[in-house]
Design an enzyme around this catalytic site. Structure first.
Site, short mmCIF file in Angstrom:
data_model
loop_
_atom_site.label_atom_id
_atom_site.label_comp_id
_atom_site.label_asym_id
_atom_site.label_seq_id
_atom_site.Cartn_x
_atom_site.Cartn_y
_atom_site.Cartn_z
N CYS A 125 -2.24 2.28 10.59
CA CYS A 125 -1.15 2.97 10.03
C CYS A 125 -0.81 4.12 11.11
O CYS A 125 0.47 4.55 11.32
CB CYS A 125 -1.63 3.74 8.90
N CYS A 153 0.97 -1.28 0.19
CA CYS A 153 0.06 0.17 -0.03
C CYS A 153 0.95 1.44 -0.15
O CYS A 153 0.65 2.33 -0.77
CB CYS A 153 -0.79 -0.08 1.02
N CYS A 154 1.66 1.30 0.97
CA CYS A 154 2.66 2.46 0.76
C CYS A 154 3.44 2.44 -0.47
O CYS A 154 3.80 3.62 -1.00
CB CYS A 154 3.91 2.42 2.02
N CYS A 177 -1.32 8.23 7.75
CA CYS A 177 -2.51 7.81 7.11
C CYS A 177 -3.38 7.54 8.26
O CYS A 177 -3.12 7.09 9.19
CB CYS A 177 -2.44 6.94 6.06
N CYS A 204 7.73 4.07 5.76
CA CYS A 204 6.66 3.71 4.55
C CYS A 204 7.47 3.24 3.56
O CYS A 204 7.04 2.35 2.60
CB CYS A 204 5.94 4.86 4.28
S1 SF4 Z 1 0.39 4.61 5.63
FE1 SF4 Z 1 -1.13 3.07 5.54
S2 SF4 Z 1 -2.79 3.98 4.28
FE2 SF4 Z 1 -0.97 5.22 3.95
S3 SF4 Z 1 -0.02 4.33 2.08
FE3 SF4 Z 1 0.85 3.27 3.80
S4 SF4 Z 1 -0.32 1.27 4.47
FE4 SF4 Z 1 -1.43 2.70 2.93
#
Ligand code: SF4
Length: 232
Positions: free
Chosen positions: A205, A117-118, A200, A228
């Site tokens: 997170c 996701c990051c 986030c 991240c």
């Molecule tokens: S902090 Fe969480 S929601 Fe944001 S990009 Fe990374 S995994 Fe995704």
């Protein structure tokens, strides 16, 4: 024409020579060396580095990654910075909207594979956005976490082939607080609600730190993930 090899040598030398310099001196050097091909990145937890940079390079580009998962307070801080400070805020977005990511990878990827996701929502957009710059500054500080304890003031970012600058690497939280107080710097209002590091909004997170915890302890708490990927 200055090549990447030249910039690598410049970064290594500046890393030695500017270790004891003030944040303003480091940013002055960056402004003199790179001009408009220099930017500041900001998570909008606070506007400290943006403020420092604006004092030596008014109109400096301040790059913000809008992951689509931010707290409304973070977006509000970005908008307040853009409206009130002599900087040029640039918002970068991922290739996929959250809805498109959900459709492609399944919902709540941040809970199942936060590294992916990051990578999709932070690392790739930043790498793309930094294409037009030779150097970038961050708000990394050595006292934030063990993983940041060795942060150089100036270094060669070999992955991106750019000069990476951390003008407040040597600052403590007390230094930040004093600068904010003295200069009326904008802060993300979530800092008054007990958050000590703001990323986030999913609970997996960003959470408030537990008793006795501080700094980045609330980030991806309990997962073993501490960064991240932007700064790895
Ligand atoms: S902090 Fe969480 S929601 Fe944001 S990009 Fe990374 S995994 Fe995704």
């Amino acid at each position: 024409m200055t090549t990447a090899t030249d910039y690598e040598a410049i970064a290594v030398r500046a890393g030695r020579e500017l270790e004891e310099a003030t944040a303003q001196e480091v940013l002055r050097w960056a402004a003199d060396t790179f001009g408009k091909r220099f930017c500041v990145t900001s998570s909008m937890e606070d506007a400290v580095v943006a403020h420092l940079a604006s004092t030596v390079l008014p109109g400096v580009d301040v790059v913000f990654l809008d992951t689509g998962y931010h707290f409304p307070e973070t977006i509000g801080t970005r908008d307040a910075v853009a409206a009130t400070m002599p900087v040029n805020v640039i918002t970068l977005t991922p290739k996929l909207t959250v809805a498109e990511q959900d459709a492609q990878y399944g919902p709540n990827l941040h809970d199942r594979d936060p590294d992916l996701c990051c990578s999709l929502r932070k690392v790739e957009p930043l790498n793309r956005g930094l294409g037009g710059y030779d150097a970038w500054a961050t708000g990394l500080r050595r006292d934030e976490s063990p993983s940041r304890a060795d942060t150089p003031v100036v270094a060669w970012d070999a992955k991106r082939r750019k000069v990476k600058i951390a003008p407040i690497a040597r600052w403590t939280q007390d230094d930040v607080d004093a600068y904010v107080q003295a200069n009326g710097v904008l802060l993300n209002p979530l800092l008054w609600e007990g958050y000590t590091s703001i990323g986030c909004s999913p609970l997996s997170c960003t959470a408030k730190p537990g008793d006795g915890e501080q700094g980045r302890a609330g980030r991806w708490a309990g997962s073993g993930k501490t960064e991240c990927g932007i700064h790895l």
